[in-house]
Structure formats: C-alpha cells, structure tokens
Design an enzyme around this catalytic site. Structure first.
Site, PDB file in Angstrom:
ATOM      1  N   LYS A 114       0.809  -1.233   0.000  1.00  0.00           N
ATOM      2  CA  LYS A 114       0.000   0.000   0.000  1.00  0.00           C
ATOM      3  C   LYS A 114       0.843   1.284   0.000  1.00  0.00           C
ATOM      4  O   LYS A 114       0.387   2.307  -0.495  1.00  0.00           O
ATOM      5  CB  LYS A 114      -0.923   0.030   1.226  1.00  0.00           C
ATOM      6  CG  LYS A 114      -2.114  -0.894   1.130  1.00  0.00           C
ATOM      7  CD  LYS A 114      -3.018  -0.691   2.346  1.00  0.00           C
ATOM      8  CE  LYS A 114      -4.205  -1.629   2.306  1.00  0.00           C
ATOM      9  NZ  LYS A 114      -5.137  -1.404   3.408  1.00  0.00           N
TER      10      LYS A 114
ATOM     11  N   ASP B  86     -10.206   3.040   2.038  1.00  0.00           N
ATOM     12  CA  ASP B  86     -10.388   2.607   3.435  1.00  0.00           C
ATOM     13  C   ASP B  86     -10.949   3.751   4.275  1.00  0.00           C
ATOM     14  O   ASP B  86     -11.800   3.538   5.145  1.00  0.00           O
ATOM     15  CB  ASP B  86      -9.049   2.175   4.060  1.00  0.00           C
ATOM     16  CG  ASP B  86      -8.623   0.784   3.619  1.00  0.00           C
ATOM     17  OD1 ASP B  86      -9.499  -0.007   3.213  1.00  0.00           O
ATOM     18  OD2 ASP B  86      -7.411   0.494   3.676  1.00  0.00           O
TER      19      ASP B  86
HETATM   20  P1  NAP Z   1      -0.562  -3.041   9.994  1.00  0.00           P
HETATM   21  O1  NAP Z   1      -0.216  -1.848   9.213  1.00  0.00           O
HETATM   22  O2  NAP Z   1       0.298  -4.261   9.937  1.00  0.00           O
HETATM   23  O3  NAP Z   1      -0.681  -2.578  11.549  1.00  0.00           O
HETATM   24  C1  NAP Z   1      -0.908  -3.526  12.563  1.00  0.00           C
HETATM   25  C2  NAP Z   1      -1.231  -2.803  13.861  1.00  0.00           C
HETATM   26  O4  NAP Z   1      -1.573  -3.782  14.849  1.00  0.00           O
HETATM   27  C3  NAP Z   1      -0.044  -2.006  14.424  1.00  0.00           C
HETATM   28  O5  NAP Z   1      -0.520  -0.867  15.110  1.00  0.00           O
HETATM   29  C4  NAP Z   1       0.564  -3.016  15.415  1.00  0.00           C
HETATM   30  O6  NAP Z   1       1.299  -2.422  16.460  1.00  0.00           O
HETATM   31  C5  NAP Z   1      -0.694  -3.629  15.983  1.00  0.00           C
HETATM   32  N1  NAP Z   1      -0.459  -4.946  16.583  1.00  0.00           N
HETATM   33  C6  NAP Z   1      -0.191  -6.112  15.947  1.00  0.00           C
HETATM   34  N2  NAP Z   1      -0.062  -7.108  16.856  1.00  0.00           N
HETATM   35  C7  NAP Z   1      -0.242  -6.554  18.079  1.00  0.00           C
HETATM   36  C8  NAP Z   1      -0.236  -7.062  19.403  1.00  0.00           C
HETATM   37  N3  NAP Z   1      -0.010  -8.361  19.660  1.00  0.00           N
HETATM   38  N4  NAP Z   1      -0.483  -6.212  20.414  1.00  0.00           N
HETATM   39  C9  NAP Z   1      -0.723  -4.898  20.190  1.00  0.00           C
HETATM   40  N5  NAP Z   1      -0.743  -4.348  18.952  1.00  0.00           N
HETATM   41  C10 NAP Z   1      -0.507  -5.163  17.912  1.00  0.00           C
HETATM   42  O7  NAP Z   1      -2.031  -3.578   9.640  1.00  0.00           O
HETATM   43  P2  NAP Z   1      -3.276  -2.718   9.126  1.00  0.00           P
HETATM   44  O8  NAP Z   1      -3.338  -2.789   7.648  1.00  0.00           O
HETATM   45  O9  NAP Z   1      -3.235  -1.405   9.786  1.00  0.00           O
HETATM   46  O10 NAP Z   1      -4.515  -3.599   9.671  1.00  0.00           O
HETATM   47  C11 NAP Z   1      -4.866  -3.616  11.049  1.00  0.00           C
HETATM   48  C12 NAP Z   1      -6.178  -4.410  11.220  1.00  0.00           C
HETATM   49  O11 NAP Z   1      -7.236  -3.720  10.562  1.00  0.00           O
HETATM   50  C13 NAP Z   1      -6.129  -5.805  10.608  1.00  0.00           C
HETATM   51  O12 NAP Z   1      -6.819  -6.702  11.452  1.00  0.00           O
HETATM   52  C14 NAP Z   1      -6.875  -5.664   9.304  1.00  0.00           C
HETATM   53  O13 NAP Z   1      -7.530  -6.857   8.895  1.00  0.00           O
HETATM   54  C15 NAP Z   1      -7.909  -4.610   9.693  1.00  0.00           C
HETATM   55  N6  NAP Z   1      -8.375  -3.862   8.520  1.00  0.00           N
HETATM   56  C16 NAP Z   1      -9.723  -3.905   8.233  1.00  0.00           C
HETATM   57  C17 NAP Z   1     -10.216  -3.205   7.167  1.00  0.00           C
HETATM   58  C18 NAP Z   1     -11.678  -3.276   6.878  1.00  0.00           C
HETATM   59  O14 NAP Z   1     -12.082  -2.906   5.772  1.00  0.00           O
HETATM   60  N7  NAP Z   1     -12.508  -3.696   7.818  1.00  0.00           N
HETATM   61  C19 NAP Z   1      -9.366  -2.441   6.344  1.00  0.00           C
HETATM   62  C20 NAP Z   1      -8.007  -2.390   6.658  1.00  0.00           C
HETATM   63  C21 NAP Z   1      -7.520  -3.124   7.752  1.00  0.00           C
HETATM   64  P3  NAP Z   1       2.901  -2.177  16.307  1.00  0.00           P
HETATM   65  O15 NAP Z   1       3.063  -0.914  15.489  1.00  0.00           O
HETATM   66  O16 NAP Z   1       3.358  -2.033  17.692  1.00  0.00           O
HETATM   67  O17 NAP Z   1       3.463  -3.404  15.601  1.00  0.00           O
END
Ligand code: NAP
Length: 286
Positions: A71, A107
């Site tokens: 992305k 998004d």
């Molecule tokens: P990303 O860029 O990889 O970010 C992941 C986030 O989760 C970071 O803030 C990370 O913290 C945190 N994290 C991961 N494991 C953790 C843990 N064990 N404890 C605390 N924090 C933790 O992923 P993303 O694209 O932002 O996606 C995040 C979530 O949103 C996913 O579940 C994804 O499926 C969902 N999402 C949904 C939609 C929708 O349309 N509904 C759209 C986009 C994303 P750190 O920075 O400390 O690693």
C-alpha cells in the site's frame, strides 16, 4: 460468469492473498449489475510494486486493489494520487485510464461510511484509536477531518508519535501514547468512541482483545476494524456491558463499493456485496 476477449479485468495484489474476500465480493457485484468485468487475485511479492504497475499498463488491467505489503510502496509508481491517500501515505485502489494510473484510498471513506451507517457523528467527540499501522492512519485522518479529538495508542509508541506528527503537519492535533492498560483506562474515561485498528483479535487469535473488558462502558461506541471474525472478543465484551458495537464487515464492504464505483462508473450493489462477505465469513448479520 462468461469471460471473453472483451471482458474488463480488475483484481487485487498482495502477499498473502489467498484469504482475501474481495474476489467473491467484487465478482458477485459485477454479475449483479450486469457489467462484463472479472476480478482476479494476484500474489505479488514484496518489492515488486513497479512490475505490477508496468504490467497493469501493458495488459490493460482496469483496476486493482492493493493490500499488504504494497500500500505504501505502490505510491511512487503511480501517475496521480488523490490528496487524502497522499496524506494517509497509502493507496488501496488503482484506476487505469488510457495508460495512466490513478491512486486512491477507499479505506478512509469506507470507515466513515461504516460509522454513518450506525448513526455515529464524531464531531467534537473524544475518540481513542488503538493501533498506528496503515488502517489506523486512514481512520485517524478521517476522524480529525470530521472534528473528532483523537488519541492514538500503539504497542510501538514511536509509531503512534510518528502518526501524530504526520497529522500535525495537516494542521490537526492528535494525542498519542503507548497501548498499556493504564493509558487505555485513563483515555476511555473521556471517550465516546473506541476503535480497534490493531490486528489483535484477528483469526486465528480470536481469544485476544486489545482492551480489558473492565474499561468498557455502556455509553461507549466500540468499533473493531477486524472483520474475521466479525464478532471479535472486544465486540463481545462491549456488547456484554451494553455498549453499541460496529464490526469491520461494513468498512470492508464500503471500501470495496467505492473501488467498484471508480472502476465501473456504476452504483455498487452494496447489499449483494455485504451478503457475499457475510456468507464467506459464516456470519449471520441479522
Ligand atoms: P498493519 O499496518 O500491519 O498494523 C498492525 C497494527 O496492529 C499495528 O498498530 C501493530 O502495532 C498492531 N499490533 C499487531 N499485533 C499486536 C499485538 N499483539 N499487540 C498490540 N498491537 C498489535 O495492519 P493494518 O493494515 O493497519 O490492519 C490492522 C487491522 O485492521 C487488521 O486486522 C486488518 O484486517 C484490519 N483492517 C480492516 C479493514 C476493513 O475494511 N474492515 C481495512 C483495513 C484493515 P505495532 O506498530 O506495535 O506493531
């Protein structure tokens, strides 16, 4: 579905990609409105964003969704990127028109539409966002644009600080801190909305929640971006204290609907898209 030489091709690039619900959702939508389009998943390795944009032009692919890990990288290979995607620093939808590639972030408006569909107006509201990754960035910019007072809490505090700095560069102030129980407790005392933008609670780790249940209250709206499972532990906990809940399915559907409309110019059949996603997730939304 009948594919011919005239069929317009769209798709999604990412790695991994096998789990994506978008092919089922978009193909059902194309069929429902009767356009001759097909949507295909492509596994694209990290670092191959430039090959992808070259292929898109060469093969005449009309549109792509872009997911992890591309992305951010994809941006510098596009001809034009909309302002909000530029601010967020991530593109999740590309439109190809006469060989030129246009980048969008659906998004952010998808998240806003999911709040609106539940009648939530965030203007002037204190909002706590857990997470500082790509999804959190889209959420935080959408919230400040609508007048919310946002606090970002993240496991890696430096990442939350960096997001706050980027938001400050657009003229808004966002508080930030570490995602600790103490900080969550303190921030939630003032908040009207809690958003989980971390991946905590996502399949297969369904028994985890980023926020202890004892901090949730009846007068809070709790929104979880995780859509698999649709009912996360956080949302189950929120429901048990009587809080209103919003799951990630609606944002997924709405971001897909906006991409569909960019590619086809036709209003998206949102109900069809929602029912396909719910079916794929084995979720009865009624
Ligand atoms: P990303 O860029 O990889 O970010 C992941 C986030 O989760 C970071 O803030 C990370 O913290 C945190 N994290 C991961 N494991 C953790 C843990 N064990 N404890 C605390 N924090 C933790 O992923 P993303 O694209 O932002 O996606 C995040 C979530 O949103 C996913 O579940 C994804 O499926 C969902 N999402 C949904 C939609 C929708 O349309 N509904 C759209 C986009 C994303 P750190 O920075 O400390 O690693």
């Amino acid at each position: 579905m009948r594919i011919s030489g005239a069929t317009t091709v769209c798709g999604i690039v990412g790695d991994p990609i096998e789990h994506s619900l978008s092919p089922a959702m978009q193909n059902a939508a194309f069929e429902a409105v009767g356009v001759d389009y097909v949507y295909v998943p492509f596994r694209l390795r990290r670092g191959a964003a430039n090959i992808c944009t070259g292929a898109m032009r060469a093969l005449g692919v009309r549109g792509l969704n872009v997911t992890v890990p591309h992305k951010v990288d994809i941006i510098r290979h596009l001809d034009w990127v909309e302002r909000s995607a530029m601010r967020i620093g991530a593109v999740n939808t590309i439109l190809c028109e006469e060989g030129r590639l246009y980048g969008y972030n659906t998004d952010a408006p998808g998240f806003v539409r999911s709040l609106e569909s539940c009648g939530v107006d965030v203007g002037g509201m204190e909002v706590v966002v857990m997470g500082a990754g790509g999804a959190a960035r889209a959420v935080v910019f959408s919230l400040v644009d609508r007048g919310a007072c946002v606090t970002v809490l993240n496991r890696d505090e430096a990442r939350a600080a960096s997001l706050a700095d980027d938001v400050a560069a657009s003229g808004f102030r966002v508080s930030h801190g570490a995602l600790t129980d103490r900080r969550i407790e303190a921030q939630l005392l003032l908040a009207g909305l809690l958003v989980n933008a971390t991946s905590v609670g996502m399949h297969p780790r369904r028994d985890e929640s980023p926020c202890p249940r004892r901090y949730l209250r009846r007068d809070l709206v709790v929104c979880d971006l995780v859509y698999n499972p649709p009912e996360t532990m956080l949302l189950r906990d929120a429901a048990t204290v009587g809080a209103a809940t919003i799951n990630g399915v609606e944002m997924l559907v709405q971001q897909g609907a906006l991409a569909f409309e960019l590619w086809t110019g036709v209003r998206a059949p949102v109900d069809v898209m929602r029912s396909v996603v719910c079916k794929e997730l084995g979720y009865d939304s009624h």
